[in-house]
Design an enzyme around this catalytic site. Structure first.
Site, PDB file in Angstrom:
ATOM      1  N   ASP A  36       0.834  -1.203   0.000  1.00 36.99           N
ATOM      2  CA  ASP A  36       0.000   0.000   0.000  1.00 36.99           C
ATOM      3  C   ASP A  36       0.875   1.262   0.000  1.00 36.99           C
ATOM      4  OD1 ASP A  36      -2.411   1.332  -0.043  1.00 36.99           O
ATOM      5  OD2 ASP A  36      -2.685   1.272   2.128  1.00 36.99           O
ATOM      6  N   ASN A  84     -10.591  -3.181  -6.198  1.00 42.26           N
ATOM      7  CA  ASN A  84      -9.815  -2.194  -6.957  1.00 42.26           C
ATOM      8  C   ASN A  84     -10.472  -1.817  -8.290  1.00 42.26           C
ATOM      9  OD1 ASN A  84      -6.566  -3.392  -5.821  1.00 42.26           O
ATOM     10  ND2 ASN A  84      -7.814  -1.728  -5.038  1.00 42.26           N
TER      11      ASN A  84
HETATM   12  C1  FPP Z   1      -2.154   0.101  -3.269  1.00 40.31           C
HETATM   13  O1  FPP Z   1      -1.658   1.433  -3.278  1.00 40.31           O
HETATM   14  C2  FPP Z   1      -1.585  -0.660  -4.372  1.00 40.31           C
HETATM   15  C3  FPP Z   1      -2.321  -1.237  -5.371  1.00 40.31           C
HETATM   16  C4  FPP Z   1      -3.782  -1.158  -5.411  1.00 40.31           C
HETATM   17  C5  FPP Z   1      -1.690  -1.947  -6.488  1.00 40.31           C
HETATM   18  C6  FPP Z   1      -0.375  -2.606  -6.220  1.00 40.31           C
HETATM   19  C7  FPP Z   1       0.331  -2.748  -7.513  1.00 40.31           C
HETATM   20  C8  FPP Z   1       1.666  -2.653  -7.700  1.00 40.31           C
HETATM   21  C9  FPP Z   1       2.624  -2.520  -6.603  1.00 40.31           C
HETATM   22  C10 FPP Z   1       2.260  -2.686  -9.069  1.00 40.31           C
HETATM   23  C11 FPP Z   1       1.632  -3.601 -10.063  1.00 40.31           C
HETATM   24  C12 FPP Z   1       1.764  -5.038  -9.722  1.00 40.31           C
HETATM   25  C13 FPP Z   1       2.375  -5.955 -10.490  1.00 40.31           C
HETATM   26  C14 FPP Z   1       2.428  -7.362 -10.033  1.00 40.31           C
HETATM   27  C15 FPP Z   1       3.001  -5.638 -11.771  1.00 40.31           C
HETATM   28  P1  FPP Z   1      -2.691   2.633  -3.323  1.00 40.31           P
HETATM   29  O2  FPP Z   1      -2.844   3.063  -4.742  1.00 40.31           O
HETATM   30  O3  FPP Z   1      -3.968   2.256  -2.647  1.00 40.31           O
HETATM   31  O4  FPP Z   1      -1.929   3.724  -2.492  1.00 40.31           O
HETATM   32  P2  FPP Z   1      -2.579   4.857  -1.570  1.00 40.31           P
HETATM   33  O5  FPP Z   1      -3.114   4.143  -0.341  1.00 40.31           O
HETATM   34  O6  FPP Z   1      -1.424   5.732  -1.264  1.00 40.31           O
HETATM   35  O7  FPP Z   1      -3.653   5.534  -2.381  1.00 40.31           O
END
Ligand code: FPP
Length: 267
Positions: A36, A84
């Site tokens: 996250d 998501n």
């Molecule tokens: C949460 O951060 C993260 C995600 C919803 C996606 C995770 C994906 C990756 C790390 C990269 C893609 C994966 C692969 C396997 C290629 P957030 O966007 O919710 O962060 P925030 O809480 O700061 O808004």
């Protein structure tokens, strides 16, 4: 993975396990991570949120390489949840492109490092091109013996449990199973990956104190470790901070430590 490794993991399974099946060096066998903080990482830099996801791939490489180096059996990463899909269309499309790019471009590194790729989740709902690349990489790496990298994609813990309940109910309806036969082991056989041991350590980056529908059945006795650090800044030294904390935990699984047991029952 960015750094190519030609030697064997430092800890083979046989070396790592004591007679009780617990890793003798105090490392977890299965590490699960809620990655996250990508959006906040980008916003802090005045960048679009998706740049945080792109940067997060570097952390995936670093952490997978380190898990493989120290001999962690399984690393499960929460890459895309069933919830998501609620994000803006452009962000979802970016994540799917990034995933496809990862599956194509990391294939060689996964193979060079002996990493086996698997996935859990409702995979049929992913774009067809992503499914194809996922199938290719999983099939190609299926025989690899080092760490298993499991991507949770279109994954939800409640969805997984509901899916298992439906399968069990269907078997009962067909007369193949008695309700009383559905014990924990039988129930597990209906999960996305019945062969996977439960996570020993659940890491969450980005500071939120919740489990967000991740591996709800499997994390019953996982040790939780939460860091304020955003996922794109998370590197192997931070993984080792989590390992250090894990080593200090006393895992009792609802029982008592040996020292607290009455002498007649202590073994
Ligand atoms: C949460 O951060 C993260 C995600 C919803 C996606 C995770 C994906 C990756 C790390 C990269 C893609 C994966 C692969 C396997 C290629 P957030 O966007 O919710 O962060 P925030 O809480 O700061 O808004």
């Amino acid at each position: 993975m960015s750094s190519r490794l030609t030697r064997k993991p430092d800890r083979t399974k046989a070396q790592a396990e004591s007679k009780t099946g617990a890793p003798s060096d105090g490392l977890p066998q299965h590490v699960a991570i809620i990655m996250d903080g990508n959006g906040r990482w980008a916003q802090q830099r005045g960048l679009p949120r998706v740049m945080g996801h792109r940067e997060g791939v570097k952390s995936i490489r670093d952490i997978t390489t380190e898990c493989r180096r120290v001999g962690i059996d399984r690393l499960t990463l929460y890459a895309f949840s069933t919830d998501n899909w609620k994000r803006p269309r452009g962000e979802v499309a970016f994540l799917m492109r990034l995933l496809k790019h990862f599956l194509i471009h990391e294939r060689g590194e996964l193979m060079d490092n002996g990493v086996r790729l698997t996935a859990i989740g409702e995979l049929e709902a992913l774009p067809k091109t992503v499914q194809r690349e996922l199938e290719k990489t999983c099939a190609l790496s299926a025989g690899n013996q080092a760490t298993t990298l499991c991507l949770a994609l279109n994954y939800g813990g409640r969805a997984e449990i509901l899916n298992a309940v439906r399968q069990a109910a269907e078997r009962v309806r067909r007369g193949e199973l008695e309700p009383a036969d559905i014990d924990e082991a039988r129930f597990r056989s209906f999960l996305y990956d019945p062969t996977a041991a439960d996570p020993d350590l659940l890491i969450r980056t980005g500071g939120e104190m919740r489990v967000s529908d991740f591996l709800l059945w499997q994390i019953s006795y996982a040790e939780l470790w939460i860091t304020e650090r955003f996922w794109p800044d998370f590197r192997k030294e931070h993984l080792h901070e989590a390992f250090e904390a894990f080593r200090c935990r006393k895992r009792r699984f609802g029982g008592l430590p040996d020292s607290s047991r009455p002498s007649s029952t202590a073994s």
